[in-house]
Design a protein around this motif. Structure first.
Motif, PDB file in Angstrom:
ATOM      1  N   ASN A  42      -2.268 -25.185 -51.458  1.00  0.00           N
ATOM      2  CA  ASN A  42      -1.346 -26.218 -50.978  1.00  0.00           C
ATOM      3  C   ASN A  42      -1.591 -27.546 -51.669  1.00  0.00           C
ATOM      4  O   ASN A  42      -0.651 -28.274 -52.010  1.00  0.00           O
ATOM      5  N   GLU A  43      -2.870 -27.871 -51.886  1.00  0.00           N
ATOM      6  CA  GLU A  43      -3.196 -29.126 -52.570  1.00  0.00           C
ATOM      7  C   GLU A  43      -2.744 -29.102 -54.021  1.00  0.00           C
ATOM      8  O   GLU A  43      -2.463 -30.137 -54.617  1.00  0.00           O
ATOM      9  N   GLY A  44      -2.661 -27.886 -54.582  1.00  0.00           N
ATOM     10  CA  GLY A  44      -2.202 -27.756 -55.965  1.00  0.00           C
ATOM     11  C   GLY A  44      -0.696 -27.692 -56.099  1.00  0.00           C
ATOM     12  O   GLY A  44      -0.183 -27.508 -57.206  1.00  0.00           O
ATOM     13  N   GLY A  45       0.013 -27.831 -54.973  1.00  0.00           N
ATOM     14  CA  GLY A  45       1.472 -27.859 -55.024  1.00  0.00           C
ATOM     15  C   GLY A  45       2.145 -26.543 -54.690  1.00  0.00           C
ATOM     16  O   GLY A  45       3.375 -26.451 -54.730  1.00  0.00           O
ATOM     17  N   ALA A  46       1.355 -25.509 -54.368  1.00  0.00           N
ATOM     18  CA  ALA A  46       1.942 -24.214 -54.014  1.00  0.00           C
ATOM     19  C   ALA A  46       2.129 -24.125 -52.501  1.00  0.00           C
ATOM     20  O   ALA A  46       1.238 -24.487 -51.736  1.00  0.00           O
ATOM     21  N   ASN A  47       3.296 -23.665 -52.076  1.00  0.00           N
ATOM     22  CA  ASN A  47       3.577 -23.510 -50.651  1.00  0.00           C
ATOM     23  C   ASN A  47       3.101 -22.131 -50.197  1.00  0.00           C
ATOM     24  O   ASN A  47       3.717 -21.114 -50.528  1.00  0.00           O
ATOM     25  N   VAL A  48       2.004 -22.118 -49.477  1.00  0.00           N
ATOM     26  CA  VAL A  48       1.387 -20.860 -49.050  1.00  0.00           C
ATOM     27  C   VAL A  48       1.218 -20.877 -47.535  1.00  0.00           C
ATOM     28  O   VAL A  48       0.737 -21.863 -46.961  1.00  0.00           O
ATOM     29  N   VAL A  49       1.651 -19.805 -46.897  1.00  0.00           N
ATOM     30  CA  VAL A  49       1.461 -19.625 -45.459  1.00  0.00           C
ATOM     31  C   VAL A  49       0.728 -18.307 -45.245  1.00  0.00           C
ATOM     32  O   VAL A  49       1.129 -17.269 -45.791  1.00  0.00           O
ATOM     33  N   VAL A  50      -0.333 -18.351 -44.457  1.00  0.00           N
ATOM     34  CA  VAL A  50      -1.121 -17.159 -44.182  1.00  0.00           C
ATOM     35  C   VAL A  50      -0.762 -16.628 -42.799  1.00  0.00           C
ATOM     36  O   VAL A  50      -0.731 -17.374 -41.821  1.00  0.00           O
ATOM     37  N   GLY A  51      -0.464 -15.353 -42.723  1.00  0.00           N
ATOM     38  CA  GLY A  51      -0.124 -14.752 -41.436  1.00  0.00           C
ATOM     39  C   GLY A  51      -0.161 -13.242 -41.551  1.00  0.00           C
ATOM     40  O   GLY A  51      -0.385 -12.687 -42.639  1.00  0.00           O
ATOM     41  N   SER A  52       0.094 -12.570 -40.455  1.00  0.00           N
ATOM     42  CA  SER A  52       0.100 -11.113 -40.457  1.00  0.00           C
ATOM     43  C   SER A  52       1.518 -10.598 -40.690  1.00  0.00           C
ATOM     44  O   SER A  52       2.505 -11.262 -40.359  1.00  0.00           O
ATOM     45  N   LEU A  53       1.620  -9.406 -41.244  1.00  0.00           N
ATOM     46  CA  LEU A  53       2.929  -8.809 -41.501  1.00  0.00           C
ATOM     47  C   LEU A  53       3.629  -8.477 -40.195  1.00  0.00           C
ATOM     48  O   LEU A  53       4.852  -8.599 -40.092  1.00  0.00           O
ATOM     49  N   ASP A  54       2.870  -8.079 -39.179  1.00  0.00           N
ATOM     50  CA  ASP A  54       3.453  -7.816 -37.866  1.00  0.00           C
ATOM     51  C   ASP A  54       4.150  -9.055 -37.321  1.00  0.00           C
ATOM     52  O   ASP A  54       5.261  -8.985 -36.795  1.00  0.00           O
ATOM     53  N   ALA A  55       3.480 -10.215 -37.454  1.00  0.00           N
ATOM     54  CA  ALA A  55       4.061 -11.460 -36.946  1.00  0.00           C
ATOM     55  C   ALA A  55       5.334 -11.824 -37.705  1.00  0.00           C
ATOM     56  O   ALA A  55       6.307 -12.298 -37.112  1.00  0.00           O
ATOM     57  N   ALA A  56       5.347 -11.608 -39.010  1.00  0.00           N
ATOM     58  CA  ALA A  56       6.531 -11.937 -39.807  1.00  0.00           C
ATOM     59  C   ALA A  56       7.710 -11.027 -39.444  1.00  0.00           C
ATOM     60  O   ALA A  56       8.846 -11.487 -39.301  1.00  0.00           O
ATOM     61  N   ILE A  57       7.432  -9.722 -39.277  1.00  0.00           N
ATOM     62  CA  ILE A  57       8.504  -8.788 -38.917  1.00  0.00           C
ATOM     63  C   ILE A  57       9.029  -9.092 -37.521  1.00  0.00           C
ATOM     64  O   ILE A  57      10.244  -9.115 -37.278  1.00  0.00           O
ATOM     65  N   ASN A  58       8.118  -9.349 -36.584  1.00  0.00           N
ATOM     66  CA  ASN A  58       8.540  -9.637 -35.212  1.00  0.00           C
ATOM     67  C   ASN A  58       9.283 -10.961 -35.114  1.00  0.00           C
ATOM     68  O   ASN A  58      10.162 -11.117 -34.265  1.00  0.00           O
ATOM     69  N   TRP A  59       8.941 -11.918 -35.960  1.00  0.00           N
ATOM     70  CA  TRP A  59       9.694 -13.174 -35.989  1.00  0.00           C
ATOM     71  C   TRP A  59      11.140 -12.900 -36.386  1.00  0.00           C
ATOM     72  O   TRP A  59      12.082 -13.437 -35.781  1.00  0.00           O
ATOM     73  N   GLY A  60      11.334 -12.064 -37.402  1.00  0.00           N
ATOM     74  CA  GLY A  60      12.683 -11.732 -37.820  1.00  0.00           C
ATOM     75  C   GLY A  60      13.430 -10.922 -36.772  1.00  0.00           C
ATOM     76  O   GLY A  60      14.610 -11.163 -36.505  1.00  0.00           O
ATOM     77  N   ARG A  61      12.743  -9.962 -36.140  1.00  0.00           N
ATOM     78  CA  ARG A  61      13.404  -9.132 -35.128  1.00  0.00           C
ATOM     79  C   ARG A  61      13.793  -9.942 -33.904  1.00  0.00           C
ATOM     80  O   ARG A  61      14.866  -9.767 -33.336  1.00  0.00           O
ATOM     81  N   SER A  62      12.914 -10.858 -33.489  1.00  0.00           N
ATOM     82  CA  SER A  62      13.186 -11.633 -32.273  1.00  0.00           C
ATOM     83  C   SER A  62      14.334 -12.607 -32.451  1.00  0.00           C
ATOM     84  O   SER A  62      14.966 -13.003 -31.466  1.00  0.00           O
ATOM     85  N   ASN A  63      14.624 -12.985 -33.681  1.00  0.00           N
ATOM     86  CA  ASN A  63      15.710 -13.932 -33.938  1.00  0.00           C
ATOM     87  C   ASN A  63      16.963 -13.254 -34.478  1.00  0.00           C
ATOM     88  O   ASN A  63      17.843 -13.927 -35.040  1.00  0.00           O
ATOM     89  N   SER A  64      17.043 -11.939 -34.334  1.00  0.00           N
ATOM     90  CA  SER A  64      18.248 -11.221 -34.772  1.00  0.00           C
ATOM     91  C   SER A  64      18.498 -10.041 -33.836  1.00  0.00           C
ATOM     92  O   SER A  64      18.714  -8.919 -34.292  1.00  0.00           O
ATOM     93  N   LEU A  65      18.450 -10.291 -32.533  1.00  0.00           N
ATOM     94  CA  LEU A  65      18.652  -9.239 -31.540  1.00  0.00           C
ATOM     95  C   LEU A  65      20.148  -8.992 -31.359  1.00  0.00           C
ATOM     96  O   LEU A  65      20.890  -9.886 -30.959  1.00  0.00           O
ATOM     97  N   TRP A  66      20.583  -7.787 -31.659  1.00  0.00           N
ATOM     98  CA  TRP A  66      21.989  -7.414 -31.522  1.00  0.00           C
ATOM     99  C   TRP A  66      22.172  -6.680 -30.209  1.00  0.00           C
ATOM    100  O   TRP A  66      21.530  -5.659 -29.955  1.00  0.00           O
ATOM    101  N   SER A  67      23.048  -7.202 -29.384  1.00  0.00           N
ATOM    102  CA  SER A  67      23.243  -6.660 -28.043  1.00  0.00           C
ATOM    103  C   SER A  67      24.424  -5.695 -28.010  1.00  0.00           C
ATOM    104  O   SER A  67      25.457  -5.935 -28.633  1.00  0.00           O
ATOM    105  N   LEU A  68      24.257  -4.606 -27.256  1.00  0.00           N
ATOM    106  CA  LEU A  68      25.370  -3.683 -27.009  1.00  0.00           C
ATOM    107  C   LEU A  68      26.262  -4.276 -25.917  1.00  0.00           C
ATOM    108  O   LEU A  68      25.769  -4.688 -24.864  1.00  0.00           O
ATOM    109  N   THR A  69      27.543  -4.343 -26.166  1.00  0.00           N
ATOM    110  CA  THR A  69      28.468  -4.893 -25.169  1.00  0.00           C
ATOM    111  C   THR A  69      28.569  -3.917 -23.997  1.00  0.00           C
ATOM    112  O   THR A  69      29.144  -2.836 -24.142  1.00  0.00           O
ATOM    113  N   PHE A  70      28.014  -4.321 -22.859  1.00  0.00           N
ATOM    114  CA  PHE A  70      27.991  -3.425 -21.709  1.00  0.00           C
ATOM    115  C   PHE A  70      28.114  -4.247 -20.427  1.00  0.00           C
ATOM    116  O   PHE A  70      27.169  -4.403 -19.670  1.00  0.00           O
ATOM    117  N   GLY A  71      29.281  -4.824 -20.221  1.00  0.00           N
ATOM    118  CA  GLY A  71      29.556  -5.567 -18.995  1.00  0.00           C
ATOM    119  C   GLY A  71      30.453  -4.745 -18.100  1.00  0.00           C
ATOM    120  O   GLY A  71      31.619  -4.501 -18.422  1.00  0.00           O
TER     121      GLY A  71
END
Length: 241
Positions: free
Chosen positions: A31-60
């Motif tokens: 980061n100090e050298g100008g590179a944008n680096v984020v450290v995390g787990s692959l599970d967290a990255a996948i779950n972040w994407g899944r939690s923000n793209s939940l498609w609901s079945l229309t069932f009212g």
């Protein structure tokens, strides 16, 4: 055409990947050298994407469906949370937002739709009818809660619940998805023995692979009950924290 030399990074011993301090130090140097680096787990990255793209079945199925429609309109606009895509096909949906009464005649259809959804899948019970049968729970033709048919992840009580409560309940589902273990957990696949066991049950007694998977692999699988909407909750901004 000028071809720049590809940047190379020194190899890191495998043991150092287990040391958080070493990884944080490497990320800080980059980061100090100008590179944008984020450290995390692959599970967290996948779950972040899944939690923000939940498609609901229309069932009212009754009046709670009107509240669900209101949440999708401009005043509340649940697309800000990643829920804007609703599907009419269970094969393209991540969750069933069961908004309304389920009768004994509708129960086999509801269970079939749930079984046709791909894993990982979730169920949100909206309103008193979906939770316990509501004012019709003593009727001979009404199911006393969809938990008798499928596992429920979030309960949103009310008759009907206000759109703010539905938004808050969906946010609780987001938090539930984010703490799951995806590999070997949420994407658990049935073994041959588990498939034979599920097929032998048949009808409404058929098992989902969620029922057969290890609860520890899935993380927090206890249902969430929305008891009240926080006083500082603003549907225009979300939670203040």
């Amino acid at each position: 055409m000028e071809v720049n030399k590809r940047a190379s990074i020194k190899s890191i011993p495998y043991d150092e990947f287990k040391d958080n301090d070493t990884l944080e130090k490497i990320a800080q140097e980059l980061n100090e050298g100008g590179a944008n680096v984020v450290v995390g787990s692959l599970d967290a990255a996948i779950n972040w994407g899944r939690s923000n793209s939940l498609w609901s079945l229309t069932f009212g199925t009754s009046c709670c469906g009107i509240e669900f429609m209101a949440v999708g309109c401009a005043r509340y606009d649940f697309s800000r949370f990643g829920f804007e895509v609703t599907r009419n096909s269970p094969r393209q949906a991540d969750l069933i937002m069961c908004a309304g009464t389920i009768t004994n005649k509708m129960a086999p259809v509801f269970k079939r739709l749930y079984d046709e959804m791909a894993e990982p899948k979730y169920v949100v019970a909206v309103g008193g009818c979906a939770i316990s049968g509501g004012p019709f729970k003593k009727s001979y033709n009404v199911v006393r809660g969809i938990s008798e048919l499928v596992p429920v992840d979030v309960y949103i009580p009310g008759c009907p619940p206000r759109p703010e409560a539905i938004l808050y309940g969906m946010m609780q589902l987001q938090r539930k998805v984010k703490v799951e273990k995806f590999f070997g957990g949420a994407n658990h696949k049935m073994t041959q023995d588990e498939k034979e066991l599920s097929m032998s049950k048949g009808g409404l007694r058929g098992l989902s692979n969620e029922n057969l998977s290890d609860s520890e692999k899935l993380g927090h699988k206890e249902p969430i009950i929305v008891t009240e909407v926080p006083k500082d909750f603003d549907p225009q901004k979300g939670l203040t924290d």
